[in-house]
Motif scaffolding. Structure first.
Motif, PDB file in Angstrom:
ATOM      1  N   ASP A  49       0.794  -1.229   0.000  1.00 44.01           N
ATOM      2  CA  ASP A  49       0.000   0.000   0.000  1.00 44.01           C
ATOM      3  C   ASP A  49       0.825   1.277   0.000  1.00 44.01           C
ATOM      4  O   ASP A  49       0.274   2.366  -0.173  1.00 44.01           O
ATOM      5  N   ASN A  50       2.140   1.169   0.221  1.00 40.18           N
ATOM      6  CA  ASN A  50       2.970   2.365   0.359  1.00 40.18           C
ATOM      7  C   ASN A  50       4.242   2.268  -0.478  1.00 40.18           C
ATOM      8  O   ASN A  50       4.765   1.178  -0.695  1.00 40.18           O
ATOM      9  N   GLU A  51       4.718   3.416  -0.918  1.00 36.97           N
ATOM     10  CA  GLU A  51       6.018   3.481  -1.583  1.00 36.97           C
ATOM     11  C   GLU A  51       7.084   3.707  -0.507  1.00 36.97           C
ATOM     12  O   GLU A  51       6.928   4.578   0.352  1.00 36.97           O
ATOM     13  N   VAL A  52       8.136   2.915  -0.542  1.00 35.74           N
ATOM     14  CA  VAL A  52       9.211   3.054   0.441  1.00 35.74           C
ATOM     15  C   VAL A  52      10.555   3.105  -0.280  1.00 35.74           C
ATOM     16  O   VAL A  52      10.694   2.604  -1.396  1.00 35.74           O
ATOM     17  N   GLU A  53      11.525   3.730   0.370  1.00 34.56           N
ATOM     18  CA  GLU A  53      12.875   3.753  -0.176  1.00 34.56           C
ATOM     19  C   GLU A  53      13.515   2.379  -0.025  1.00 34.56           C
ATOM     20  O   GLU A  53      13.221   1.641   0.922  1.00 34.56           O
TER      21      GLU A  53
END
Length: 354
Positions: A321-325
């Motif tokens: 559900d999220n964009e992460v580095e």
């Protein structure tokens, strides 16, 4: 939930199957995968989920199997043998990597790949089960309230039985001896190196050190240089474990390892649902600074395997559900330090002055 592809590898194992069944119950649609084509297919067909069978021996083929997978939850141990090739394949294919290990060497390898993963935009987060979500969150909270802490002690009181995979990993760990962190570095010490009395949240008990995953991960979470992990142990068990130090070199021999793991395969089945339901876990942590100031944290969680099921799904959802580095993470760093309290069966996390 996004349209990203999620895969559970090792879905036909004890814990992997529990996670797959709960994911399906929640309406999620992971791809089920593993080395045993027949058992993976049977589970996939029962749950109405896509399924694949492949091994880990060919790095190029393995990366190809993951090419369209956004998030991989790796549940096929022993992770000492299976994690490194899977991490390499995930970095190559651009797939976020999660697993449910508690093995110190696996955590250390993942963090050694931090910069490669960062460049590839791939998150590596081993230990998204009971190993090590609850203790990692406790460590993060303690570091926040006592930022100058120099010593961190963690522990848990769990009556959970072991799955076959966990038991086999424990057999491997006996030969490696105890592990603690001293001055920022991981140090090998005798088994049951430390013995003290601790109230984990269910009354004071005798406890001994174990080579738990937080010896690796809690340092990456907190930067605290000295770390130990304890579990309750009767005086008799402490004596037995200490005696193993005399034969520890023999325990590492291949024939001995093969025999002990064979016994595990015959005798260990993992706790059933009713057993898991009635066995909560008490998690404890203590941080101390150079001046002797002390903070103690406690949280009660569901059974360790239930925490693993819910924790693994929660962290998988976070990445879906999220964009992460890219880079290597501990669970509290990837999600947040309150992750444990949001899992079903968890209490509030409390912190007191000692």
């Amino acid at each position: 939930m996004s349209n990203k592809q999620w895969m559970i590898y090792g879905a036909n194992g004890y814990t992997g199957e529990l996670i797959a069944r709960e994911a399906s119950r929640q309406g999620l649609t992971p791809i089920l995968a593993g080395r045993n084509a027949a058992s993976v297919a049977a589970l996939g067909e029962e749950l109405g989920l896509a399924h694949r069978a492949f091994g880990l021996d060919d790095p190029i083929a393995l990366a190809g199997e993951l090419a369209e997978v956004d998030v991989l939850l790796h549940c096929a141990g022993p992770f000492s043998a299976t994690s490194a090739p899977m991490v390499e394949a995930c970095i190559t294919s651009g797939t976020h990597y999660l697993d449910i290990t508690g093995e110190i060497a696996v955590f250390e390898h993942a963090f050694s790949q931090h910069w490669l993963a960062r460049e590839a935009g791939v998150a590596l987060c081993p230990g998204v089960g009971f190993d090590v979500i609850p203790t990692d969150c406790v460590a993060a909270h303690l570091a926040d309230v006592l930022p100058d802490a120099t010593r961190l002690t963690l522990g848990f009181d769990s009556r959970s039985g072991m799955s076959p995979g966990t038991a086999k990993s424990s057999v491997e760990g006996l030969a490696g001896g105890g592990k603690v962190r001293k001055g920022g570095g991981i140090t090998t010490v005798p088994l049951a190196f430390g013995v003290r009395r601790i109230d984990f949240g269910d009354g004071e008990k005798l406890a001994m050190t174990i080579p738990w995953g937080d010896v690796a991960t809690a340092w990456y979470t907190t930067g605290i240089p000295d770390i130990e992990v304890y579990i309750p142990a009767s005086p008799g068990l402490v004596k037995k474990v200490k005696r193993l130090n005399w034969v520890r070199p023999v325990l590492g021999l291949s024939p001995v390892q093969a025999f002990l793991k064979g016994q595990v395969g015959k005798r260990v089945t993992g706790p059933d649902a009713a057993t898991r339901e009635r066995q909560p876990t008490f998690v404890w942590g203590e941080a101390v600074n150079a001046g002797g100031d002390t903070r103690v944290a406690r949280v009660k969680t569901a059974n360790g395997y239930t925490v693993t099921i819910d924790g693994a799904i929660a962290v998988s959802r976070h990445l879906l559900d999220n964009e992460v580095e890219g880079g290597a993470y501990t669970p509290s760093k990837l999600v947040d330090k309150d992750l444990v309290t949001r899992l079903p069966g968890s209490s509030e996390l409390t912190i007191d002055n000692a």
